[in-house]
Design an enzyme around this catalytic site. Structure first.
Site, PDB file in Angstrom:
ATOM      1  N   GLU A  69       0.859  -1.178   0.000  1.00 59.92           N
ATOM      2  CA  GLU A  69       0.000   0.000   0.000  1.00 59.92           C
ATOM      3  C   GLU A  69       0.899   1.232   0.000  1.00 59.92           C
ATOM      4  O   GLU A  69       1.817   1.324   0.829  1.00 59.92           O
ATOM      5  CB  GLU A  69      -0.919   0.028   1.228  1.00 59.92           C
ATOM      6  CG  GLU A  69      -1.847   1.234   1.225  1.00 59.92           C
ATOM      7  CD  GLU A  69      -2.759   1.304   2.432  1.00 59.92           C
ATOM      8  OE1 GLU A  69      -3.541   2.274   2.513  1.00 59.92           O
ATOM      9  OE2 GLU A  69      -2.687   0.412   3.299  1.00 59.92           O
ATOM     10  N   LYS A  71       4.240   0.568   9.729  1.00 56.32           N
ATOM     11  CA  LYS A  71       4.230   1.854   9.032  1.00 56.32           C
ATOM     12  C   LYS A  71       3.619   2.940   9.906  1.00 56.32           C
ATOM     13  O   LYS A  71       4.057   4.098   9.869  1.00 56.32           O
ATOM     14  CB  LYS A  71       3.440   1.734   7.726  1.00 56.32           C
ATOM     15  CG  LYS A  71       4.209   1.107   6.571  1.00 56.32           C
ATOM     16  CD  LYS A  71       3.374   1.193   5.309  1.00 56.32           C
ATOM     17  CE  LYS A  71       4.048   0.515   4.138  1.00 56.32           C
ATOM     18  NZ  LYS A  71       3.197   0.548   2.926  1.00 56.32           N
ATOM     19  N   ARG A  98       6.004 -12.741   9.575  1.00 51.13           N
ATOM     20  CA  ARG A  98       6.586 -11.445   9.234  1.00 51.13           C
ATOM     21  C   ARG A  98       7.945 -11.305   9.917  1.00 51.13           C
ATOM     22  O   ARG A  98       8.265 -12.038  10.862  1.00 51.13           O
ATOM     23  CB  ARG A  98       5.661 -10.308   9.643  1.00 51.13           C
ATOM     24  CG  ARG A  98       5.406 -10.191  11.130  1.00 51.13           C
ATOM     25  CD  ARG A  98       4.428  -9.079  11.422  1.00 51.13           C
ATOM     26  NE  ARG A  98       4.968  -7.787  11.003  1.00 51.13           N
ATOM     27  CZ  ARG A  98       4.217  -6.705  10.813  1.00 51.13           C
ATOM     28  NH1 ARG A  98       2.902  -6.775  10.951  1.00 51.13           N
ATOM     29  NH2 ARG A  98       4.761  -5.566  10.479  1.00 51.13           N
TER      30      ARG A  98
END
Length: 548
Positions: free
Chosen positions: A37, A272, A262
């Protein structure tokens, strides 16, 4: 850096089985994607996903798309789009096709209309808070919305008017009609579309309704013919919704989602949202601050892309959540830089040395890399006035001290053996100059009866250049700052940057931006990209010393 790493993991094993079973006829049928994104800069966790998706496509002879998940115009900017492209290319990868989820907005809308006609989607007038309350909890089922049983015709009318802009943000949403008593909260009539009267960086003002991530992501994969949709473990509970969307959209291709753990690395945050907080609050010097775990921060710091790829290969791909030691990243950088980085000499705390028996300057030829002759040589001026590092001289020292001591010998890197004969002190008794003499015949040779304690770096005082050195430490004081109570800023390391002004050899004037050198006996350093002066960022120390 050449290293034999077995490139296998559970995802590659799944692909191999798919090929063996005939699910896919050829390795070239394998199709992956990297779908960030554009709401921030990529971090090292994204590097793991980039290496995985692009690496699979490369090794199997398949394809990998770069697709921007740009379905939320309130947080996304073209700046981030361009930065992500640059990061992927810097890491050494090239996408086969470049797509945006916004490319498919019309197809998403058509799919939503299809869902409404099938009776599996409805327009809900409830507020976001009311919908949250109706969803229930992990131990209690949800409650059906009073708008859940609207007719197909009413839903089609309302959804069409949503697109036309008749309603304000938050007035209505389109929800999937699935199961409000499902044990999986994601299946309790999730939202498919929301109203956002915001301009989009790709589509402008053409839309005022935007699809939700789970809906758009699943359909994007199906549209592009993705075979293996690889994401991190937090999306494992979303997989039933992913499959539901693909199945009910009745696409000709049905991708499958696979999840891996992750990347979490010590003394860093991989969010983020939290990284944005650090940038917006001014705690760091932007997204590419060398202390940040962003790809652009690592690049500015001087980390080679090969080192980041090597690190991702070494940590592997599993389903187990774990915290990776920071030292593993540091060692990957050292292993790559030891082979590829040219050597230069610098002193961070200059101490003047005057050679009493040298009456002329000499040009010395020194190898750029001691183990690689192909890297060539450089000429360095050797004069009777030098700088060495203050830490490399003591008036008295035991035998373990392998540097210059008064009335003893040391070799200067690539030059002569010298002997310290006297010192000059200031009014406070601090040494400000060492008086020494060279040992004749010791240039590149040993001299009988003379034993040098060690080898130290130096620069000629006549042509040394001023350099500013940024030595970075970890950004946080705790290994897992996200897991600590209180505010994230409570655990910021206030001593994460040390600035030193030193002296370097003249060749550093021509140092390319972000290309790392080994400052002999000090560490690896790269010229900073944000300064027009000689500022060098420490990439990594010569050996791991954190916590010493």
């Amino acid at each position: 850096m050449s290293e034999n790493i077995v490139r296998t993991n559970f995802i590659r094993q799944i692909i191999d089985k798919d090929l063996e079973s005939g699910k896919y006829q050829s390795p070239s049928d394998i199709h992956t994607r990297f779908p960030p994104e554009p709401n921030g800069y990529l971090h090292i966790g994204h590097a793991k996903s980039i290496c995985l998706n692009f690496g699979i496509a490369k090794d199997y002879g398949g394809r990998c798309n770069l697709r921007f998940d740009d379905t939320n115009p309130t947080k996304e900017e073209i700046e981030y789009v361009e930065a992500i492209k640059a990061d992927v290319e810097w890491l050494g990868f090239k996408w086969d096709d470049l797509f945006y989820a916004s490319d498919y907005f019309e197809k998403f809308y058509e799919a939503a209309i299809h869902f409404i006609k099938k009776g599996i989607a409805y327009v809900d007038d409830s507020s976001a808070e009311e919908i949250r309350e109706m969803r229930g909890t992990l131990t209690a089922p949800g409650v059906e919305s009073p708008y859940r049983n609207r007719t197909v015709e009413e839903n089609l009318d309302l959804f069409t008017r949503m697109r036309a802009g008749e309603f304000k943000d938050g007035e209505k949403v389109l929800r999937a009609k699935i199961d409000m008593s499902s044990p999986n909260m994601n299946m309790r009539d999730p939202a498919l579309y929301r109203i956002r009267h915001e301009s989009h960086h790709q589509t402008g003002d053409a839309w005022c309704i935007y699809p939700m991530y789970d809906f758009a992501h699943a359909l994007s994969d199906a549209i592009e013919g993705i075979t293996h949709s690889i994401c991190t473990l937090e999306f494992e509970d979303h997989r039933p919704l992913y499959d539901w969307c693909v199945e009910n959209a009745e696409m000709p291709h049905a991708p499958h989602q696979y999840e891996f753990s992750r990347l979490n690395i010590e003394y860093n945050v991989m969010s983020k949202r939290l990284l944005t907080q650090l940038v917006s609050s001014g705690f760091v010097d932007g997204w590419n601050d060398p202390r940040m775990p962003t790809i652009s921060g690592l690049r500015r710091r001087g980390c080679p892309p090969e080192a980041l790829r090597l690190f991702c290969e070494r940590i592997g791909v599993t389903k187990s959540e774990n915290m990776i030691e920071l030292q593993q990243l540091s060692q990957s950088m050292r292993d790559v830089l030891n082979e590829k980085a040219d050597r230069r000499m610098a002193v961070l705390e200059p101490l003047k040395v005057t050679l009493t028996n040298l009456n002329h300057d000499e040009m010395l030829t020194i190898a750029n890399h001691p183990q690689d002759e192909t890297r060539g040589t450089r000429e360095i001026n050797f004069s009777n006035t030098l700088y060495i590092d203050k830490a490399d001289f003591q008036e008295e020292a035991n035998k373990k001290y392998k540097r210059l001591v008064l009335d003893n010998y040391v070799r200067l890197r690539g030059a002569y053996i010298i002997k310290a004969t006297d010192v000059v002190k200031d009014e406070n008794g601090d040494i400000i100059e060492v008086i020494a003499e060279i040992v004749p015949g010791s240039l590149g040779k040993n001299v009988e009866g003379v034993k040098a304690r060690g080898v130290i770096q130096w620069v000629s005082a006549k042509d040394a250049v001023d350099i500013t050195v940024h030595n970075y430490d970890v950004l946080f004081t705790e290994k897992n700052p996200q897991g600590m109570p209180g505010e994230l800023t409570d655990y910021l390391n206030k001593d994460s940057l040390h600035i030193t002004v030193g002296k370097g050899e003249p060749a550093l004037l021509d140092a390319p931006i972000e290309e790392a050198y080994q400052f002999e006996r000090i560490g690896y350093y790269a010229r900073d990209s944000k300064s027009d002066k000689l500022v060098f960022n420490r990439v990594v120390e010569l050996k791991d010393s954190f916590g010493e």
